[in-house]
Design an enzyme around this catalytic site. Structure first.
Site, PDB file in Angstrom:
ATOM      1  N   SER A  91       0.887  -1.175   0.000  1.00  0.00           N
ATOM      2  CA  SER A  91       0.000   0.000   0.000  1.00  0.00           C
ATOM      3  C   SER A  91       0.919   1.217   0.000  1.00  0.00           C
ATOM      4  CB  SER A  91      -0.898   0.015   1.250  1.00  0.00           C
ATOM      5  OG  SER A  91      -1.711  -1.121   1.294  1.00  0.00           O
ATOM      6  N   LYS A 166      -6.402   2.701  -2.788  1.00  0.00           N
ATOM      7  CA  LYS A 166      -6.146   1.984  -1.530  1.00  0.00           C
ATOM      8  C   LYS A 166      -6.081   2.950  -0.344  1.00  0.00           C
ATOM      9  CE  LYS A 166      -4.943  -1.167   1.385  1.00  0.00           C
ATOM     10  NZ  LYS A 166      -5.853  -2.205   1.846  1.00  0.00           N
ATOM     11  N   LYS A 235       0.094   5.040   8.342  1.00  0.00           N
ATOM     12  CA  LYS A 235       0.800   5.363   7.088  1.00  0.00           C
ATOM     13  C   LYS A 235      -0.222   5.630   5.980  1.00  0.00           C
ATOM     14  CE  LYS A 235       1.381   1.907   4.828  1.00  0.00           C
ATOM     15  NZ  LYS A 235       1.264   0.804   3.900  1.00  0.00           N
TER      16      LYS A 235
HETATM   17  P1  NDP Z   1       4.270  -7.097   7.657  1.00  0.00           P
HETATM   18  O1  NDP Z   1       4.905  -6.115   8.572  1.00  0.00           O
HETATM   19  O2  NDP Z   1       3.590  -8.282   8.237  1.00  0.00           O
HETATM   20  O3  NDP Z   1       5.377  -7.655   6.630  1.00  0.00           O
HETATM   21  C1  NDP Z   1       6.287  -6.785   6.023  1.00  0.00           C
HETATM   22  C2  NDP Z   1       7.224  -7.585   5.140  1.00  0.00           C
HETATM   23  O4  NDP Z   1       8.125  -6.692   4.509  1.00  0.00           O
HETATM   24  C3  NDP Z   1       8.076  -8.592   5.893  1.00  0.00           C
HETATM   25  O5  NDP Z   1       8.280  -9.701   5.065  1.00  0.00           O
HETATM   26  C4  NDP Z   1       9.375  -7.831   6.120  1.00  0.00           C
HETATM   27  O6  NDP Z   1      10.515  -8.673   6.226  1.00  0.00           O
HETATM   28  C5  NDP Z   1       9.466  -7.055   4.830  1.00  0.00           C
HETATM   29  N1  NDP Z   1      10.256  -5.842   4.956  1.00  0.00           N
HETATM   30  C6  NDP Z   1      10.047  -4.804   5.809  1.00  0.00           C
HETATM   31  N2  NDP Z   1      10.918  -3.819   5.566  1.00  0.00           N
HETATM   32  C7  NDP Z   1      11.723  -4.241   4.560  1.00  0.00           C
HETATM   33  C8  NDP Z   1      12.827  -3.678   3.871  1.00  0.00           C
HETATM   34  N3  NDP Z   1      13.271  -2.451   4.160  1.00  0.00           N
HETATM   35  N4  NDP Z   1      13.398  -4.411   2.881  1.00  0.00           N
HETATM   36  C9  NDP Z   1      12.962  -5.653   2.575  1.00  0.00           C
HETATM   37  N5  NDP Z   1      11.921  -6.238   3.195  1.00  0.00           N
HETATM   38  C10 NDP Z   1      11.309  -5.542   4.173  1.00  0.00           C
HETATM   39  O7  NDP Z   1       3.287  -6.251   6.734  1.00  0.00           O
HETATM   40  P2  NDP Z   1       1.921  -6.719   6.010  1.00  0.00           P
HETATM   41  O8  NDP Z   1       2.157  -7.963   5.255  1.00  0.00           O
HETATM   42  O9  NDP Z   1       0.820  -6.617   6.983  1.00  0.00           O
HETATM   43  O10 NDP Z   1       1.743  -5.482   5.007  1.00  0.00           O
HETATM   44  C11 NDP Z   1       2.491  -5.366   3.802  1.00  0.00           C
HETATM   45  C12 NDP Z   1       1.815  -4.293   2.949  1.00  0.00           C
HETATM   46  O11 NDP Z   1       0.468  -4.698   2.665  1.00  0.00           O
HETATM   47  C13 NDP Z   1       1.719  -2.931   3.659  1.00  0.00           C
HETATM   48  O12 NDP Z   1       1.900  -1.906   2.725  1.00  0.00           O
HETATM   49  C14 NDP Z   1       0.289  -2.923   4.220  1.00  0.00           C
HETATM   50  O13 NDP Z   1      -0.196  -1.611   4.396  1.00  0.00           O
HETATM   51  C15 NDP Z   1      -0.445  -3.702   3.138  1.00  0.00           C
HETATM   52  N6  NDP Z   1      -1.666  -4.399   3.543  1.00  0.00           N
HETATM   53  C16 NDP Z   1      -1.741  -5.107   4.731  1.00  0.00           C
HETATM   54  C17 NDP Z   1      -2.920  -5.779   5.059  1.00  0.00           C
HETATM   55  C18 NDP Z   1      -3.047  -6.593   6.318  1.00  0.00           C
HETATM   56  O14 NDP Z   1      -4.190  -6.983   6.670  1.00  0.00           O
HETATM   57  N7  NDP Z   1      -1.982  -6.910   7.029  1.00  0.00           N
HETATM   58  C19 NDP Z   1      -4.106  -5.724   4.187  1.00  0.00           C
HETATM   59  C20 NDP Z   1      -3.888  -5.013   2.950  1.00  0.00           C
HETATM   60  C21 NDP Z   1      -2.732  -4.361   2.667  1.00  0.00           C
HETATM   61  P3  NDP Z   1      10.995  -9.302   7.616  1.00  0.00           P
HETATM   62  O15 NDP Z   1      10.247 -10.604   7.763  1.00  0.00           O
HETATM   63  O16 NDP Z   1      12.450  -9.469   7.460  1.00  0.00           O
HETATM   64  O17 NDP Z   1      10.626  -8.306   8.699  1.00  0.00           O
END
Ligand code: NDP
Length: 290
Positions: A91, A166, A235
């Protein structure tokens, strides 16, 4: 013809979204910053945990990271193969989507902003809504891959349009969440049974996703399961407000709600679900919503 796909970012959403890909494609690469998660995914779903440099050799690359800045930082030093389509399910920020389009075009790669909604349960069930901005031909080529986890998949406009939809969607969620907290606190102050009130409202014009699922499944039962972190909603609210400012529009409700969600995020316990934003209102009213 899509031969190979990759998924980058196996968080709450990505881990589940990527789980559906092996049923549709022979070669599915996964990569995660904490690499153990990628290995676990491979064991669980038959994907291939590989180095980032190999993952990005796939025909379609999905990413789902917290912010656009995280994606931009990752893309910075990658060598991609011409003809690839990068489908970014983060997002994110519309302006950054347009920057990434220009940057990746230099390598012959198309970039689509393709955020999703439907929460982790929608990712589990492959029923996500995917809102896509960018080149329409690239959208059509990537469509079969997005079908692995999406139910409603819409091209909503030029680059950045998916991120904009979104952000506005999540702002509406935030407005609803806050207003339902105020409304139900008022009912409780007047001695009304909240469960019965919820049934009535869910059969009436005031219903919303918040009254239908968020309040009964997260707030009133006090479970607040952490599936969509509060900082991520904060965010998204910020992105929505930036869009309002960029369009030079008056939007008092959006501005107020962004402030409320930001304050709730700053005062919440670490690792809070977005639904825990109502706890700030509870601390003001001294009434617990249960
Ligand atoms: P999470 O925090 O659960 O997961 C984030 C992921 O990104 C992890 O795999 C993390 O790796 C990785 N990551 C974080 N920072 C970095 C970086 N700098 N470089 C590389 N990898 C990185 O987030 P969500 O899955 O909940 O959300 C992801 C996106 O989807 C967001 O933009 C959110 O707003 C959106 N979203 C979320 C929903 C939800 O219900 N959760 C629904 C719809 C959209 P590591 O495992 O190493 O920390």
């Amino acid at each position: 013809m899509i031969q190979s796909v990759a998924f980058i970012g196996l968080g709450a959403m990505g881990y589940r979204m990527a789980s559906h890909l092996p049923r549709h494609f022979d070669t599915v690469y996964v990569w995660n910053r904490s690499f153990e998660k990628a290995k676990q995914h491979a064991t669980e779903y038959g994907t291939q945990a590989v180095e980032l440099s190999q993952a990005v050799q796939a025909d379609i690359i999905f990413s789902c990271l917290p912010t656009s800045a995280d994606v931009a930082q990752l893309v910075e030093n990658l060598e991609l193969k011409p003809g690839t389509i990068w489908v970014d399910c983060t997002s994110g920020v519309p302006d950054l989507a347009r920057q990434l389009v220009t940057q990746l075009k230099n390598q012959g790669v198309d970039y689509l902003d393709a955020p999703v909604s439907g929460q982790t349960i929608g990712a589990d069930n492959a029923t996500l809504t995917v809102m896509v901005g960018g080149d329409f031909t690239a959208f059509e080529r990537a469509y079969p891959a997005m079908q692995a986890f999406g139910k409603l998949i819409k091209h909503v406009g030029e680059s950045g349009a998916g991120f904009a939809v979104k952000a506005v969607n999540n702002m509406l969620l935030a407005v609803n969440l806050w207003s339902v907290a105020e409304g139900f606190t008022t009912l409780k102050a007047h001695g009304v049974n909240l469960g019965e009130a919820l049934d009535c409202i869910n059969a009436s014009s005031g219903k919303s996703g918040v009254t239908e699922t968020i309040f009964p499944q997260r707030v009133l039962n006090r479970s607040f399961p952490v599936t969509f972190a509060l900082p991520l909603l904060a965010k998204d609210a910020g992105i929505a407000l930036d869009l309002v400012h960029a369009a030079k529009l008056p939007a008092p409700l959006i501005a107020l709600t962004q402030s409320l969600i930001q304050a709730a995020n700053q005062t919440a316990e670490e690792n809070s679900d977005f639904s825990a934003a109502v706890k700030m209102y509870e601390s003001w009213s001294k009434i617990t919503l249960e």
